[in-house]
Every structure is written in structure tokens, then in C-alpha cells.
Design a protein around this motif. Structure first.
Motif, mmCIF file in Angstrom:
data_model
loop_
_atom_site.group_PDB
_atom_site.id
_atom_site.type_symbol
_atom_site.label_atom_id
_atom_site.label_comp_id
_atom_site.label_asym_id
_atom_site.label_seq_id
_atom_site.Cartn_x
_atom_site.Cartn_y
_atom_site.Cartn_z
ATOM 1 N N MET A 73 0.844 -1.188 0.000
ATOM 2 C CA MET A 73 0.000 0.000 0.000
ATOM 3 C C MET A 73 0.883 1.243 0.000
ATOM 4 O O MET A 73 1.862 1.309 0.714
ATOM 5 C CB MET A 73 -0.879 0.045 1.242
ATOM 6 C CG MET A 73 -2.010 -0.885 1.245
ATOM 7 S SD MET A 73 -3.185 -0.276 2.418
ATOM 8 C CE MET A 73 -4.588 -1.111 1.812
ATOM 9 N N THR A 74 0.415 2.189 -0.742
ATOM 10 C CA THR A 74 1.157 3.433 -0.786
ATOM 11 C C THR A 74 0.584 4.392 0.253
ATOM 12 O O THR A 74 -0.490 4.154 0.822
ATOM 13 C CB THR A 74 1.064 4.075 -2.191
ATOM 14 O OG1 THR A 74 -0.293 4.422 -2.435
ATOM 15 C CG2 THR A 74 1.592 3.136 -3.249
ATOM 16 N N LEU A 75 1.300 5.443 0.425
ATOM 17 C CA LEU A 75 0.868 6.457 1.395
ATOM 18 C C LEU A 75 -0.432 7.112 0.961
ATOM 19 O O LEU A 75 -1.306 7.393 1.785
ATOM 20 C CB LEU A 75 1.980 7.506 1.564
ATOM 21 C CG LEU A 75 1.726 8.609 2.567
ATOM 22 C CD1 LEU A 75 1.538 7.998 3.950
ATOM 23 C CD2 LEU A 75 2.854 9.600 2.585
ATOM 24 N N LEU A 76 -0.600 7.315 -0.358
ATOM 25 C CA LEU A 76 -1.830 7.929 -0.849
ATOM 26 C C LEU A 76 -3.041 7.034 -0.591
ATOM 27 O O LEU A 76 -4.122 7.531 -0.267
ATOM 28 C CB LEU A 76 -1.702 8.239 -2.342
ATOM 29 C CG LEU A 76 -0.719 9.362 -2.692
ATOM 30 C CD1 LEU A 76 -0.607 9.511 -4.189
ATOM 31 C CD2 LEU A 76 -1.147 10.656 -2.052
ATOM 32 N N ASN A 77 -2.870 5.715 -0.728
ATOM 33 C CA ASN A 77 -3.977 4.803 -0.443
ATOM 34 C C ASN A 77 -4.367 4.854 1.027
ATOM 35 O O ASN A 77 -5.545 4.822 1.378
ATOM 36 C CB ASN A 77 -3.609 3.373 -0.828
ATOM 37 C CG ASN A 77 -3.591 3.168 -2.324
ATOM 38 O OD1 ASN A 77 -4.145 3.975 -3.058
ATOM 39 N ND2 ASN A 77 -2.937 2.104 -2.765
#
Length: 70
Positions: free
Chosen positions: A1-5
Motif C-alpha cells: 500500500m502506498t501512502l496515498l492509499n
């Protein structure tokens, strides 16, 4: 998971709570009285100071008029 997600999930989980109207908080009677009394005392002192300045200036003007015409 990315930070934006992760941020998007957090925002989605917070949004339903934003739509719900909140109940107004009840302020205790003593606190309302205290707040209004402080405001009232400030207004009373301001009006008293204004009346004092008006009395001082009008009495000085009256003395000047009496001195000028005597």
C-alpha cells in the motif's frame, strides 16, 4: 500500500461522521452568567468613562464661556 492509499482510506472513514449534524453543546447557566457579567461590566465601565469625559469637557467649556463673557 502506498501512502496515498492510506490517506484515502482515512479520509473515507472520516467522511460519514462529517455529514451527521452535531447537537449544540449545552453551556451551564453559571458560565453563561459569568460571560455576560464580564461583558456587562466592560460596557458599564466604558459608558462611565465616556460620561466622565463629557462632564469634564462640558464643565471646562462652561468655565471658558463664563470667563470669556465676564
Amino acid at each position: 500500500m502506498t501512502l496515498l492509499n492510506l490517506i484515502a482510506r482515512k479520509v473515507e472513514s472520516l467522511q460519514p461522521g462529517l455529514d451527521m449534524p452535531s447537537q449544540p453543546q449545552k453551556i451551564p447557566l453559571f458560565l453563561r452568567f459569568k460571560e455576560r457579567s464580564v461583558s456587562g461590566a466592560f460596557v458599564a465601565l466604558t459608558v462611565l468613562a465616556m460620561v466622565g469625559w463629557i462632564y469634564l469637557l462640558s464643565s471646562m467649556f462652561a468655565r471658558f464661556v463664563l470667563w470669556f463673557f465676564s
